[in-house]
Design an enzyme around this catalytic site. Structure first.
Site, PDB file in Angstrom:
ATOM      1  N   GLU A  15      11.220   3.083  -6.600  1.00 23.01           N
ATOM      2  CA  GLU A  15      11.883   3.272  -5.304  1.00 23.01           C
ATOM      3  C   GLU A  15      12.005   4.764  -5.009  1.00 23.01           C
ATOM      4  OE1 GLU A  15      14.062  -0.413  -3.781  1.00 23.01           O
ATOM      5  OE2 GLU A  15      15.488   1.064  -4.464  1.00 23.01           O
ATOM      6  N   HIS A  51      20.050   1.758  -9.221  1.00 21.26           N
ATOM      7  CA  HIS A  51      19.651   2.059  -7.838  1.00 21.26           C
ATOM      8  C   HIS A  51      20.096   3.477  -7.468  1.00 21.26           C
ATOM      9  CE1 HIS A  51      19.149   1.840  -3.524  1.00 21.26           C
ATOM     10  NE2 HIS A  51      18.415   0.764  -3.713  1.00 21.26           N
TER      11      HIS A  51
HETATM   12  P1  13P Z   1      15.124  -0.318   2.510  1.00 18.77           P
HETATM   13  O1  13P Z   1      14.162  -1.466   2.385  1.00 18.77           O
HETATM   14  O2  13P Z   1      16.215  -0.522   3.490  1.00 18.77           O
HETATM   15  O3  13P Z   1      14.404   0.975   2.664  1.00 18.77           O
HETATM   16  O4  13P Z   1      15.890  -0.228   1.093  1.00 18.77           O
HETATM   17  C1  13P Z   1      15.142  -0.228  -0.067  1.00 18.77           C
HETATM   18  C2  13P Z   1      16.040  -0.404  -1.208  1.00 18.77           C
HETATM   19  O5  13P Z   1      16.875   0.437  -1.496  1.00 18.77           O
HETATM   20  C3  13P Z   1      15.922  -1.654  -1.962  1.00 18.77           C
HETATM   21  O6  13P Z   1      16.655  -1.588  -3.148  1.00 18.77           O
END
Ligand code: 13P
Length: 253
Positions: free
Chosen positions: A161, A103
């Site tokens: 992401e 992440h």
């Molecule tokens: P948000 O949905 O708060 O933007 O976060 C996304 C995330 O980092 C999921 O791993």
């Protein structure tokens, strides 16, 4: 009594995956149990999606009855590594089958590198955990999956992401996200589930599945609000009937 069983490839391909990343929340066990209990109760009749909850490590032993994942793991199975949690330990819990790896917040705050993530993926696979590998770009994808055999790649879930969309309320457009999904498919086994994460909510969730052909969603902030998360799951289940998903995936490449 709810019985955990290891997830299969079919589980990931037949239903949209709705994966909750609780990050460093909630701050008490009581709140964690309450949030989990509400989601469990209110989603038990939703058959059209597969829900996975990824709470902080310490809440994992208290939660049971929905698929669970951790938010990180170490690359060794045991030893003198203060503060680390190994994939073997997670698997030994008996009901933790997934682990989020790579992440962007771990890179930003803890200086995690692509090499570390590569080692973590290999260790997670050895313990039969399904890695949910987060990437922001193709370079990261290549470095993090370096030396993985085809059959190992097939056990991953890739989460696209984009960092600008995380926690900002400014999601990537489904069109742009779809371009990235196409680019990912050129690098890695075509049939691996690819999910989207970044400012997903109950209103935009279905766009990433119906319009952009993602296999599911990685949800941060919206997964901490039980009402919003349940609505999101219901919306996706309603908009993407299970039978349609495979053909949908094939046509939205
Ligand atoms: P948000 O949905 O708060 O933007 O976060 C996304 C995330 O980092 C999921 O791993």
């Amino acid at each position: 009594m709810w019985e955990a069983r290891p997830p299969t490839y079919e589980d990931h391909m037949q239903k949209p995956l709705i994966i909750a990343n609780w990050k460093c929340n909630p701050s008490t066990r009581e709140q964690a149990e309450h949030l989990f209990g509400t989601i469990k109760r209110e989603t038990k009749n939703i058959n059209g999606v597969k829900i996975v909850i990824c709470p902080p490590f310490v809440w994992l032993p208290s939660l049971n009855g929905l698929s669970l994942g951790a938010q990180d793991c170490f690359w060794e199975k045991d030893g003198a590594y203060t503060g680390e949690v190994s994939p073997k330990m997670l698997k030994d819990l008996g009901w933790c089958d997934y682990v989020i790896l790579g992440h962007s917040e771990r890179r930003k705050y803890l200086k995690e590198t692509d090499e570390m993530i590569n080692k973590k993926i290999k260790a997670a696979l050895k313990s039969d955990l399904t890695p949910i590998l987060c990437i922001e770009n193709i370079s990261q994808l290549k470095k993090r999956t370096k030396d993985l055999l085809r059959k190992e790649q097939k056990k991953l879930i890739i989460a696209y992401e984009p960092v600008f969309a995380i926690g900002t309320g400014k999601p990537c457009t489904p069109e742009k996200a779809k371009e990235m999904k196409t680019a990912i498919k050129k690098i890695i086994d075509k049939d691996i589930p690819i999910i989207y994460g970044g400012s997903v909510n109950s209103q935009n969730a279905t766009d990433y599945i119906k319009m952009a052909g993602f296999q599911g969603l990685l949800v941060g902030g919206a997964s901490l609000d039980s009402e919003e998360f349940i609505k999101l799951a219901k919306n996706v289940a309603r908009a993407c009937p299970v039978v349609e998903l495979r053909s949908l995936r094939d046509c939205v490449q």
